[in-house]
Design an enzyme around this catalytic site. Sequence first.
Site, PDB file in Angstrom:
ATOM      1  CB  ALA A  94     -16.417  31.271  -6.294  1.00 22.09           C
ATOM      2  CE  LYS A  95     -14.454  24.816 -10.958  1.00 17.75           C
ATOM      3  NZ  LYS A  95     -15.820  25.248 -11.257  1.00 17.75           N
ATOM      4  NE  ARG A  96     -14.145  34.297  -6.289  1.00 17.55           N
ATOM      5  CZ  ARG A  96     -14.444  34.921  -7.418  1.00 17.55           C
ATOM      6  NH1 ARG A  96     -13.687  34.595  -8.246  1.00 17.55           N
ATOM      7  NH2 ARG A  96     -15.405  35.969  -7.188  1.00 17.55           N
TER       8      ARG A  96
END
EC number: 4.1.1.23
Length: 280
Positions: A94-96
């Site tokens: 998700a690479k939040r």
Amino acid sequence: MTFLDKLDAAWAASGSLLTVGLDPDLSRLPAELRGRPDAVLEFCREIVDATAAYACAFKPQIAYFAAEGAEEQLEAICRHIREKHPGIPIVLDAKRGDIGPTAAQYAREAFERYRADAVTVNPYMGYDSVAPYLDWRDRAVFVLCRTSNPGGSDLQFLTLEGEPLYLRVARLTTQVWRERADALDGQLGLVVGATFPDELAKVRATVGAGVPILVPGVGAQGGSVPLTVQAGLDTRGTGLLINSSRAILYAPGEDWRAAAAAAARDTRDAINAARIGAPA
């Protein structure tokens, strides 16, 4: 069971360090699935079943689902993995990268909605962007460190007090932030691209054994399996989740399920061949 417990068991049970990425591109799906409202679910479910014997983890990339409004299908895929292949961890890509209450909601999304075992996080906003995820003690966070794209060097190679930024991130994550959060073994991991094996070797030397490293970039991006294994393997002979997505999902062949299985098996075998020759 901690995340590292589950991952150790998956490495042992599968005899594999391969992670299969789930990046369902509607324009590349088999003709038999195109136009179906459940095409994403059916494609990924079949890929999972075809490749599970060769994988230590699955990594769904959330953008491919969200762009098509297929989040409920992603939920169903994660549920299918948990029910049919319960020993295989799910890493939600998700690479939040937010902080405070917003980061806490992203953590809920990953760990409650999708019930992922781990999630990828961008550390640009510092410890505050990682801390909310660590409240889930049985889950893990993979922090972006040295990414596989060439443009990553724009920032990741900047020097701070004689140290490149990506190594500063590696040390902060696995030493400073781990201690601050009283994190469990393996609860904090790193993302380092296979396209930069020299940097991968430096990261492994910095963090030592027991830190899982998610390695994108083999397959379609051209990263070398032997160089990746030589650079990133830890002293236990594991420590890596080597991801391949498109080269497996869209492997050529009349039977797309069999082609994906063969590509996953061949990638696993190439990784294992490199493990045999890797230094202890």
